[in-house]
Design a protein around this motif. Sequence first.
Motif, PDB file in Angstrom:
ATOM      1  N   TRP A 204       0.824  -1.211   0.000  1.00  0.00           N
ATOM      2  CA  TRP A 204       0.000   0.000   0.000  1.00  0.00           C
ATOM      3  C   TRP A 204       0.857   1.259   0.000  1.00  0.00           C
ATOM      4  CZ3 TRP A 204      -5.475   0.551   0.986  1.00  0.00           C
ATOM      5  CH2 TRP A 204      -6.168  -0.654   1.164  1.00  0.00           C
ATOM      6  N   PHE A 205       0.261   2.325  -0.474  1.00  0.00           N
ATOM      7  CA  PHE A 205       0.734   3.669  -0.180  1.00  0.00           C
ATOM      8  C   PHE A 205      -0.495   4.555  -0.024  1.00  0.00           C
ATOM      9  CE2 PHE A 205       2.436   7.867  -0.406  1.00  0.00           C
ATOM     10  CZ  PHE A 205       3.721   7.761   0.090  1.00  0.00           C
ATOM     11  N   ALA A 206      -0.538   5.246   1.117  1.00  0.00           N
ATOM     12  CA  ALA A 206      -1.625   6.190   1.385  1.00  0.00           C
ATOM     13  C   ALA A 206      -1.006   7.529   1.718  1.00  0.00           C
ATOM     14  CB  ALA A 206      -2.496   5.700   2.545  1.00  0.00           C
ATOM     15  N   GLY A 207      -1.518   8.577   1.086  1.00  0.00           N
ATOM     16  CA  GLY A 207      -0.969   9.902   1.341  1.00  0.00           C
ATOM     17  C   GLY A 207      -1.928  10.987   0.897  1.00  0.00           C
ATOM     18  N   TYR A 208      -1.543  12.227   1.213  1.00  0.00           N
ATOM     19  CA  TYR A 208      -2.477  13.321   0.952  1.00  0.00           C
ATOM     20  C   TYR A 208      -1.781  14.665   0.944  1.00  0.00           C
ATOM     21  CZ  TYR A 208      -2.171  13.264   6.096  1.00  0.00           C
ATOM     22  OH  TYR A 208      -1.710  13.237   7.399  1.00  0.00           O
ATOM     23  N   THR A 209      -2.457  15.605   0.299  1.00  0.00           N
ATOM     24  CA  THR A 209      -2.151  17.027   0.413  1.00  0.00           C
ATOM     25  C   THR A 209      -3.299  17.638   1.210  1.00  0.00           C
ATOM     26  OG1 THR A 209      -3.373  17.640  -1.581  1.00  0.00           O
ATOM     27  CG2 THR A 209      -1.068  16.960  -1.873  1.00  0.00           C
ATOM     28  N   PRO A 210      -3.255  18.922   1.543  1.00  0.00           N
ATOM     29  CA  PRO A 210      -4.395  19.507   2.253  1.00  0.00           C
ATOM     30  C   PRO A 210      -5.705  19.453   1.472  1.00  0.00           C
ATOM     31  CG  PRO A 210      -2.463  20.893   2.539  1.00  0.00           C
ATOM     32  CD  PRO A 210      -2.102  19.854   1.514  1.00  0.00           C
ATOM     33  N   ASN A 211      -5.644  19.242   0.135  1.00  0.00           N
ATOM     34  CA  ASN A 211      -6.882  19.251  -0.647  1.00  0.00           C
ATOM     35  C   ASN A 211      -7.162  17.970  -1.435  1.00  0.00           C
ATOM     36  OD1 ASN A 211      -4.824  19.740  -2.533  1.00  0.00           O
ATOM     37  ND2 ASN A 211      -5.302  21.930  -2.655  1.00  0.00           N
ATOM     38  N   LEU A 212      -6.374  16.909  -1.239  1.00  0.00           N
ATOM     39  CA  LEU A 212      -6.657  15.642  -1.899  1.00  0.00           C
ATOM     40  C   LEU A 212      -5.963  14.491  -1.176  1.00  0.00           C
ATOM     41  CD1 LEU A 212      -8.163  14.456  -4.360  1.00  0.00           C
ATOM     42  CD2 LEU A 212      -5.998  14.540  -5.610  1.00  0.00           C
ATOM     43  N   ALA A 213      -6.745  13.437  -0.872  1.00  0.00           N
ATOM     44  CA  ALA A 213      -6.198  12.245  -0.223  1.00  0.00           C
ATOM     45  C   ALA A 213      -6.358  11.051  -1.147  1.00  0.00           C
ATOM     46  CB  ALA A 213      -6.916  11.974   1.096  1.00  0.00           C
ATOM     47  N   SER A 214      -5.401  10.123  -1.072  1.00  0.00           N
ATOM     48  CA  SER A 214      -5.427   8.991  -1.983  1.00  0.00           C
ATOM     49  C   SER A 214      -4.782   7.773  -1.346  1.00  0.00           C
ATOM     50  CB  SER A 214      -4.688   9.345  -3.279  1.00  0.00           C
ATOM     51  OG  SER A 214      -4.579   8.223  -4.122  1.00  0.00           O
ATOM     52  N   ALA A 215      -5.270   6.596  -1.738  1.00  0.00           N
ATOM     53  CA  ALA A 215      -4.682   5.342  -1.271  1.00  0.00           C
ATOM     54  C   ALA A 215      -4.595   4.378  -2.437  1.00  0.00           C
ATOM     55  CB  ALA A 215      -5.518   4.741  -0.152  1.00  0.00           C
ATOM     56  N   VAL A 216      -3.470   3.664  -2.532  1.00  0.00           N
ATOM     57  CA  VAL A 216      -3.208   2.698  -3.597  1.00  0.00           C
ATOM     58  C   VAL A 216      -2.888   1.349  -2.966  1.00  0.00           C
ATOM     59  CG1 VAL A 216      -1.765   2.099  -5.587  1.00  0.00           C
ATOM     60  CG2 VAL A 216      -2.243   4.506  -5.061  1.00  0.00           C
TER      61      VAL A 216
END
Length: 725
Positions: A628-640
């Motif tokens: 997995w990789f999960a991460g985000y900016t202040p305006n978009l979050a994402s997980a793979v």
Amino acid sequence: MTESNRGGAFLDPFLEAFRGFLKHDQPQDRREALLRLSGLGVVAGLLSAALVMPWVGGVGLVARDAAAGFMSLPGDLDVPSLSSRVLLTADDGTPFAEVSERERRVVGLDDISPWVGTALMAIEDDRFYEHKGLDLRGVIRAAARTAQGDTQGGSTITQQYVKNLLIETADTEEDVEGASAQNLGRKLTELRYAIDVEERLTKDEILEGYLNLSYFGGGAHGVEIAAQRYFSIPAADLDPGQAAMLAGLVRAPSFYDPLNNPEGALERRNVVLDRMVATDVLDAKEAEAHKERGLGIDSTPRGGSCAESDYPFFCDYTMRWLRNSDLIGGTAEEREQRIVQGGLTVRTTLDAAAQDAAEKAIEKRVPHKDSTKFAAQAMIEPGSGRVRALAQNLKYGFDDEAVGTTSLNLAVDQADGGSSGYQAGSTFKTYTLAAALEKGLGYGTSFSSPKSMSVSGMSGCDGTRMSAWNVRNAGESDDGSHNMISATKGSVNTYFAQLQKRVGLCETSEMAEKAGVHRADGGDLGVWSSFTLGDQEVSPLNVAASYATFAARGEYCEPRPVRSVTEEGTGEQLKTTSECERTVKQDAADGVNHLLQQTFDGGTAKGLDIGRPAAGKTGTTDGAAYAWFAGYTPNLASAVVVGDVRGGEQNPLQSVTIGGRYYGIVYGGTLPGPIWQESMRGATDHLPSDSFAGSPGSFGDPKTEPAEQRGDDSDDDGDDGDEEA
């Protein structure tokens, strides 16, 4: 000859047929004769004759009594808007899917070639603009020809329109059968409604409704879809030959289907052309020219489902969400009926740029031809819950034998059309950090974190004491003294096992729930010693939504794929609202954001930066079942997530070749990480480059490091540990 005598002579064929019915003495004979005649509309003709010519002797008296009962039938037929498509658009208004139970696109008469109406009237009702719902002359002609052995119908376009309306609005199979039954009761009801419709609608309105309502075979409801299905052109561009073929279909669309029975369709088309010549609406030479050209079929495959969508999995997720949302109805039955009726434009939250970026990044590294390996990604907007993208490498399809396809939306929960989930690995360490910060522990909280150790003394939420847990680190060089910052950068298992014990196992699992975590199969989270190492099966959308909670400084928002639903007929717009709640203390969320930003600075996410402030965490499960990789900016979050569709536990990501590249072991930073990086760069390119809030001073020096530490910041963040109950 007097006017009265002319009327009597005109009725002779009709009256002869009716007297033939009356002369039968046996009930069975009379019933058979009645059924034969009612199927032609002759009984309806009798009633009409009684209404307009009551002077025709004894027969007139009998008919007049029948007419009295006939006129007492209800005539206020409701003419609803026709069932149509549900149009899905991206957030910017660009259409990407059409979904319909009955594939239909309602168009105005001005958008239909006049040849269609001309051909239809020639073959079905050439006196359409002259009669008032019942064409007595046509009925008598049909009766006379039927008596000669040439069975013909006598229903007008208006009567056929009424029949189709009754079928369209039927709620049950029984209602459908009743609307098309060949019996006297149905014909009487149909005729009564037809008279009512003629009083309320203009002829053009009836014709327009008929052409939009009629079924033309091949899944095409309405002339616009029929024109596209068979000729790949709009209905406005149909020529006389094409219009004649479509007009010939309405009587028996399955039998005359040009795709399956071109010979029958051609013969029927030519009959219509001949009728157009006979009724003086088409020149004989032009009709012959069209006959010589053949059918000219240029078919367009059937649409009307998510399978034909540009983004089928997002379409499927949206339709499932609508069926469970009270936005379009208070009950499941009401919502289903609303969707079947259609006529809705659904503005989704899909960001096409984000979706395209995710699909491109996934296909580049995990091509769908690698049929057993999958990659799935979800993107969500912090602070609103708007789902921005759902992508995967496997293509949308229902054939289990087709390589590289699936009907499962691998990025969402099982209830939303997805799988039962995948163990999330070290991405769960984030919830342990949040629990520790919310409890008041600071960045400097340190533990001696050896390569392996036994951790005991933890208890579940019900007070059950856990047995000793043997845990070890994945790499050989990350043991030593660690605090929150260094342990997060190196994803040190033995550190987080001790931090979870300090915070409390129950408190850690409760923090995950507060952030929005739940199992993909709908079950309860399992609370046991290895919880911090992510042994729970979750979906990428759920992980992305929980990480968005931290990006939104502690505010969790329920994921939603819809902004608004607009009724196409009335323009009424129903808007969704963000269902958000502060579930994590703001300073704890800010602390998590600070810690996860450090992973890009010499940590497990080294080299995965996206050119703007970002926070993230790698995750590799025990035995590399999933990465997995999960991460985000202040305006978009994402997980793979990357795994094997046959089951990661039985088919781990070890010694595998994916996308032409060999991997001894797939870690969160070696394959999911680059997918996340590339897709997030594309997805955030048009977004403001916002910064996170500063690190709260209450947690200590944001750059504090332990006094003693050894390690090389490798990507090896694999997790090992025995699940304990």
